[in-house]
Design a protein around this motif. Structure first.
Motif, short mmCIF file in Angstrom:
data_model
loop_
_atom_site.label_atom_id
_atom_site.label_comp_id
_atom_site.label_asym_id
_atom_site.label_seq_id
_atom_site.Cartn_x
_atom_site.Cartn_y
_atom_site.Cartn_z
N GLU A 77 77.97 80.32 72.03
CA GLU A 77 78.30 78.95 71.63
C GLU A 77 78.01 77.96 72.76
O GLU A 77 77.51 76.86 72.54
CB GLU A 77 79.77 78.87 71.21
CG GLU A 77 80.01 79.49 69.84
CD GLU A 77 81.49 79.73 69.54
OE1 GLU A 77 82.33 79.51 70.44
OE2 GLU A 77 81.79 80.16 68.40
N ASP A 78 78.32 78.37 73.98
CA ASP A 78 78.17 77.46 75.12
C ASP A 78 76.71 77.25 75.53
O ASP A 78 76.34 76.18 75.98
CB ASP A 78 78.95 77.97 76.33
CG ASP A 78 80.46 77.89 76.12
OD1 ASP A 78 80.88 77.26 75.12
OD2 ASP A 78 81.22 78.48 76.91
N ARG A 123 73.71 83.43 79.39
CA ARG A 123 73.23 82.22 80.06
C ARG A 123 71.75 82.36 80.43
O ARG A 123 70.92 81.48 80.18
CB ARG A 123 74.08 81.97 81.32
CG ARG A 123 73.98 80.54 81.89
CD ARG A 123 74.67 80.41 83.25
NE ARG A 123 74.10 81.30 84.26
CZ ARG A 123 72.93 81.08 84.89
NH1 ARG A 123 72.23 80.00 84.64
NH2 ARG A 123 72.49 81.96 85.77
N SER A 133 81.61 83.29 72.81
CA SER A 133 81.81 81.99 73.46
C SER A 133 80.61 81.63 74.33
O SER A 133 80.23 80.46 74.42
CB SER A 133 83.15 81.93 74.21
OG SER A 133 83.06 82.71 75.38
N ARG A 159 78.56 87.02 79.86
CA ARG A 159 78.40 85.55 79.90
C ARG A 159 77.15 85.18 80.70
O ARG A 159 76.34 84.36 80.28
CB ARG A 159 79.64 84.90 80.52
CG ARG A 159 79.63 83.39 80.44
CD ARG A 159 80.97 82.76 80.74
NE ARG A 159 80.86 81.32 80.65
CZ ARG A 159 80.95 80.62 79.52
NH1 ARG A 159 81.19 81.26 78.37
NH2 ARG A 159 80.81 79.31 79.51
#
Lengths: 437, 437
Positions: free
Chosen positions: B324-325, B399, B321, B395
């Motif tokens: 994807e983000d 990023r 995720s 995450r």
């Protein structure tokens, strides 16, 4: 289905595909013996297992319980390919007993010192390179050199260890033949299998000869702290940091089951050894290393080594007095001042390997001398170990051995030679036989 | 004195004496990274360390306490070169989950499955022999093949794993060039680094192709029980006993710190492997093996694997995720159904290796794709691992990575290429730099 029946009914479809080095991998005579000599009724004077029955299990258990409780996730994780910094510091303390001043950064932890021999050989030996080895030498090292397709040149020893003049001659002759000598492999203290130590006088001579000939020394020292008079020989490495790779082990001063040994090497070589270790195993076991660290830290480990020395000295005494009491007059042996082994030379013409099945039938086992030579020598010698059986068993084993030997000598006197009894191959021992029980 | 200063002030006097194979031993990119990426402020998506923080330390501790108290002298002694019979029996039970019916006698216990790769390579590979490997492949195995001077031929994969037609072509081309193929090295399940699995349909095809071409398969399966849907793929070895050497490991289903893996091999090959193991280490650690035996016996170990799967699935989800983000639209990746890794393909022209120092400056690390190829391919790919950091850290790491990548793409758009920024060598990472802190 037994091992032997499976083997005989299957062809090896890969026989043409193995690497050339695989040719050199043969079942050792010691290995083959284990399956027979491990029966309780056989007194094994063959193996090199330390007697660890007196280790303080409570101390070991407490240290490991604490390790799991407090550092479990680190101990059970991957670690450094070089070994834990803490253990490498402690190894420096251990080696200081032998006069070695070293930096933990120059140590590589290995899976027993056997793996250290393997990794050093791996980074130095191309097929056909020469390794100088004592005559006789440790069979586990000979096996490694063979597996890397090295040629071994034996150098003579006497009661004072490696003979400097013989070393000079071997170097000169090997170089004159246009061969490349990569290193000298030596066990200076309480030699396996010869049971002797390099004299203090000769140590600087051996170092000088190798320095002048630009030959690296691989100093293997598993028994160095096991001198029966409590004396600790100064390591070759103590006086020569750049020309010596020193190998040590916790197998005889603590326990072999954790498989922890080490190599201390010149810095550039150490870097190669770490890369070789990472390629071979990624890293040695963090758990094993941390368990040993705790033991060294929590326990009077040197006091334990002292207890080991006393116990092994008793066994050495038992073996020597039994040899004196029972062996035929024509036999010769040395009186080791430390370590595990006595080297026995039999009357000329007696073949120790040919005699072995009859010895095992008489419920005693040893390792024939030929196992410790790369060139077929040693046929009238044998290695007797006094490390594992009790003094009573050692005495009984030597008594049995003397009986077999006397029968052999009689047979020889009557029929001229034992040559009609075929020499055995080590692989024969894989087949259990009723003769041996 | 720091590592780098010691190195730069010492010449390697042995530089001309190493074996030819030592040339092939280089510091891996992963290894070099460890020293930088292990700093707490860096999110490492580089390493392959399993997350073992949920292991039941009390169960492990109790098992080992019991082991020391009741079997201490056996656990701490030398053992069989092949491994303990009890553990080999249990390994058969583990492999039965994958459809394998095997005899404990055909198993050799190794120091992690890395050592199994080493020993198999040792007995089969002469310099110049060819090993077929997937494109990409496990860098630790490539390192072993290189150390034994094998030539590696990569075979293409797609989202269903190794492509049968590509395998056939590689075999034909290699044979046509007069080269000897010794084996195919393959990771059929949750591939490291590609994150994909060989489809059920292709498995018999791969087996047939290798059987017809008389090529041995080395099936490396450390992640087989870590499928996120709980599904267990049938092993290649389950359908081909004579043509496959299967490698397994307890490092991902239990813990790596004990260093216990294994090889299951055709009987004749197994005999060679035992000889190779004895030469390499005498024997694997009895203590480690017996500790694992107790754990398997005393604990719902498969329930623990189930918990690992759930935990890794969460981390996989966090990584996917986040990708994807955050990631630029031109990037591609697969969604692994098990294991530890996602393989990311960057926009064309982006060099993952050249970008790495800037990523580490931005406090995120990965392994550049070139590490997984023997031939310099993979420059615009990278391996991201989701096994060790928490979902939140994963995450955050992705990023940061996306930020670095966007800057790189902008730079490229502005100046045409990143070529003016010199490509780095792995060895550069040995020097700590303030840029990276």
């Amino acid at each position: 289905m037994s091992d032997i029946s499976r083997r005989s009914t299957r062809l090896d479809q890969y026989v043409d595909r193995y690497a050339a080095r695989t040719e050199g991998m043969k079942a050792s005579e010691v290995r083959a013996l284990f399956s027979v000599a491990s029966r309780p009724e056989v007194v094994s004077l063959a193996g090199g297992m330390p007697n660890i029955s007196d280790l303080p299990l409570d101390v070991v258990g407490k240290g490991i319980a604490d390790l799991i409780a407090h550092d479990g996730p680190v101990a059970m994780q991957y670690g450094s390919g070089q070994g834990t910094p803490e253990l490498r510091e402690q190894i420096c303390d251990v080696m200081r007993l032998e006069g070695i001043e070293a930096h933990p950064d120059d140590i590589v932890v290995t899976v027993g010192s056997q793996q250290a021999v393997d990794l050093v050989t791996r980074i130095f030996i191309d097929p056909g390179d020469v390794v100088l080895v004592e005559a006789p030498s440790y069979l586990g090292a000979l096996g490694v050199f063979r597996a890397y397709e090295a040629d071994m040149v034996h150098v003579e020893m006497d009661e004072h260890g490696l003979i400097p003049e013989a070393l000079e001659q071997a170097i000169a002759a090997t170089k004159a033949a246009g061969r490349t000598i990569k290193f000298l492999y030596t066990i200076p203290n309480y030699h396996n299998p010869a049971g002797i130590s390099l004299s203090e006088e000769r140590r600087p001579e051996i170092l000088r000869i190798c320095r002048e000939a630009d030959i690296l020394i691989l100093e293997d020292n598993p028994y160095g702290l096991l001198g029966f008079d409590g004396r600790i020989h100064r390591a070759l490495r103590a006086d020569e940091a750049e020309g010596v790779i020193y190998l040590g082990s916790f197998s005889k001063t603590f326990a072999p089951g954790f498989r922890v040994g080490w190599a201390l090497a010149p810095h550039a070589v150490r870097e190669k050894l770490v890369l070789a270790q990472e390629s071979a195993t990624l890293c040695p076991s963090a758990f094993s290393q941390m368990a040993i660290s705790r033991y060294l830290e929590n326990h009077d480990w040197l006091g334990q080594v002292e207890a080991f020395r006393t116990m092994y000295k008793e066994r050495r005494d038992a073996m020597i007095s039994a040899l004196e009491d029972f062996m035929p007059a024509a036999c010769r042996w040395n009186v080791p001042t430390g370590g595990f082994y006595v080297w026995v030379t039999l009357p000329q013409g007696i073949d120790a390997k040919a005699m072995l099945p009859r010895a095992v039938t008489a419920r005693v086992a040893y390792v024939p001398g030929t196992a410790f030579f790369a060139d077929g020598f040693g046929s009238s010698s044998m290695r007797l170990s006094f490390c594992y059986p009790t003094p009573e068993r050692i005495r009984e084993g030597v008594r049995r051995l003397a009986g077999v030997l006397e029968a052999e000598m009689e047979l020889r006197e009557t029929f001229g030679a034992t040559g009609t009894i075929p020499a055995i191959r080590a692989s024969d021992y894989d087949a259990p036989s009723n003769d041996l029980s």
